[in-house]
Scaffold this active site. Structure first.
Site, PDB file in Angstrom:
ATOM      1  N   LYS A 198       0.609  -1.470   0.162  1.00  0.00           N
ATOM      2  CA  LYS A 198      -0.413  -0.385   0.146  1.00  0.00           C
ATOM      3  C   LYS A 198       0.729   1.002   0.169  1.00  0.00           C
ATOM      4  CE  LYS A 198      -4.902   0.863   2.073  1.00  0.00           C
ATOM      5  NZ  LYS A 198      -5.310   0.419   0.339  1.00  0.00           N
TER       6      LYS A 198
HETATM    7  C1  LIG Z   1      -6.298  -0.489   0.165  1.00  0.00           C
HETATM    8  C2  LIG Z   1      -6.659  -1.094  -0.395  1.00  0.00           C
HETATM    9  C3  LIG Z   1      -7.705  -2.331  -1.097  1.00  0.00           C
HETATM   10  C4  LIG Z   1      -8.537  -2.263  -0.109  1.00  0.00           C
HETATM   11  O1  LIG Z   1      -8.422  -2.721   1.180  1.00  0.00           O
HETATM   12  P1  LIG Z   1      -8.994  -3.054   2.874  1.00  0.00           P
HETATM   13  O2  LIG Z   1      -7.608  -3.581   3.283  1.00  0.00           O
HETATM   14  O3  LIG Z   1     -10.116  -3.696   2.217  1.00  0.00           O
HETATM   15  O4  LIG Z   1      -9.118  -1.638   2.802  1.00  0.00           O
HETATM   16  C5  LIG Z   1      -7.750  -2.768  -2.561  1.00  0.00           C
HETATM   17  N1  LIG Z   1      -6.888  -2.576  -3.424  1.00  0.00           N
HETATM   18  C6  LIG Z   1      -6.133  -1.665  -3.198  1.00  0.00           C
HETATM   19  C7  LIG Z   1      -5.345  -1.302  -4.590  1.00  0.00           C
HETATM   20  C8  LIG Z   1      -6.022  -0.710  -2.343  1.00  0.00           C
HETATM   21  O5  LIG Z   1      -4.375  -0.068  -1.804  1.00  0.00           O
END
Ligand SMILES: *Cc1c(COP(=O)(O)O)cnc(C)c1O
Length: 362
Positions: A198
């Site tokens: 992330k």
């Molecule tokens: C944060 C994110 C998600 C969703 O993750 P959660 O943990 O469910 O909030 C999905 N795809 C991408 C590209 C993300 O950055």
């Protein structure tokens, strides 16, 4: 080890002002009175942990994060329950993912304890900002970036890890299904890249495709795999689910974590919740051609995306170079809304927490 955080309470908004904000929060417009801050250097490791007044940061123009992009984040939510407690959802999953994102970007990994303590102390001091009711919550944003000054290309020797928070209402209107544009020109992630992390850069690279989706009259973009431009991966910053069949026969399919998808906490939770609700849930591969034919012959009856910010977002229309195709009757589907309610009821304390996913913060 228990992280020693110095709490420096600062004067903030009045109770009346906070009540007004919490009643109508919007999304990510207003931040709470404090922020959590931790510093890291090669020499000292983690140090100067504090909760202090939310305020602008000062930085040197040569701060490394601005130039080479060592910058990662997380997103989680705190909910005020009817019993007066404030709870968050599976925070260790976020702590662990933050560590993996840090590792991928050659950054120091905060311990689970440090991550959780920063989140908990911030929510504790700013608990008045946690809204109650419906799908309102306090959105929590932990993030870390290279704060060292210099232009040499190498992992930085100094970092800042912060947590900020913002009361939020619904991100999308769940009564409306979103339309999506299938991007064949741009990709989000490639094998060996940073798709699983992330990191800020993933979002920067995605914005042009998002803009293209808007030009096509769509709300969001669907990403295909980088190599064959065939396999469906994600929707914008959310994971995708497909409802195969309908009624009692319905099953769920979500793209497998191939290394180029972001492993969502919501995705992982829906796999379990789906099975708990008696909806068999599978991880697998689905191509864009397969999706189109299955929508045409009704084998796929619903499509939805999921993530912490929007929880579950129904998809009503899919558009691409091939033309456009409606999902079901174009409205939020029954299974989609059932899963959405099950997850929200759990997170807001209205349903029993059989998997021990909720974590009490206050
Ligand atoms: C944060 C994110 C998600 C969703 O993750 P959660 O943990 O469910 O909030 C999905 N795809 C991408 C590209 C993300 O950055």
């Amino acid at each position: 080890m228990s992280s020693q955080i110095t709490i420096k309470p600062a004067a903030g908004r009045s109770a009346v002002e906070i009540a007004e904000i919490v009643a109508n929060p919007g999304f990510g417009r207003v931040f709470t009175d404090h922020m959590a801050v931790a510093k890291w250097s090669t020499e000292k490791g983690w140090h100067d942990l504090s909760i202090e007044k939310y305020a602008p940061l000062q930085f040197d123009p040569a701060m490394l994060a601005l130039h080479y992009g060592q910058s990662i984040f997380e997103g989680m939510k705190a909910y005020r329950w009817n019993d007066g407690t404030i709870n968050t959802f599976r925070p260790l999953m976020n702590a662990n993912r933050f560590q993996r994102s840090a590792k991928r970007l050659a950054m120091p990994e905060p311990s689970q304890d440090l991550f959780l303590s920063m989140v908990q102390e911030l929510v504790k001091i700013d608990q008045a900002y946690v809204p109650s009711g419906g799908d309102k919550s306090l959105y929590i944003r932990p993030f870390m970036f290279a704060s060292e000054v210099g232009l040499g290309v190498r992992p930085a020797t100094e970092y800042l890890f912060l947590v900020i928070a913002s009361p939020v209402g619904a991100y999308f209107d769940p009564a409306k299904a979103v339309s999506v544009w299938v991007s064949t020109e741009y990709v989000r992630a490639a094998p060996g890249g940073t798709g699983e992390a992330k990191c800020a850069g993933n979002y920067a690279a995605s914005l042009i495709a998002q803009a293209q989706a808007k030009e096509q009259g769509c709300d969001q973009v669907i990403w295909l795999d980088a190599i064959e431009r065939k396999w469906i991966e994600e929707m914008g910053g959310m994971n995708l689910f497909f409802v195969m069949g309908s009624g009692d026969e319905a099953q769920l399919l979500t793209p497998s974590l191939t290394g180029t998808l972001l492993p969502g906490v919501t995705r992982d939770s829906l796999i379990k919740l789906g099975n708990d609700l008696g909806i068999e849930t599978h991880e697998g591969k689905i191509s864009i051609d397969e999706l189109r034919s299955s929508l045409a012959n009704g084998k796929i009856s619903e499509v939805f995306a999921c993530g912490t910010a929007a929880v579950i977002s129904p998809v009503g229309m899919i558009k691409g170079e091939f033309g456009e195709i409606q999902v079901g009757n174009g409205l939020p589907g029954e299974i989609t809304m059932r899963l959405r309610k099950a997850l929200l009821d759990l997170q807001t304390g209205l349903a029993p927490d059989e998997n021990s996913w909720m974590y009490r913060l206050v």
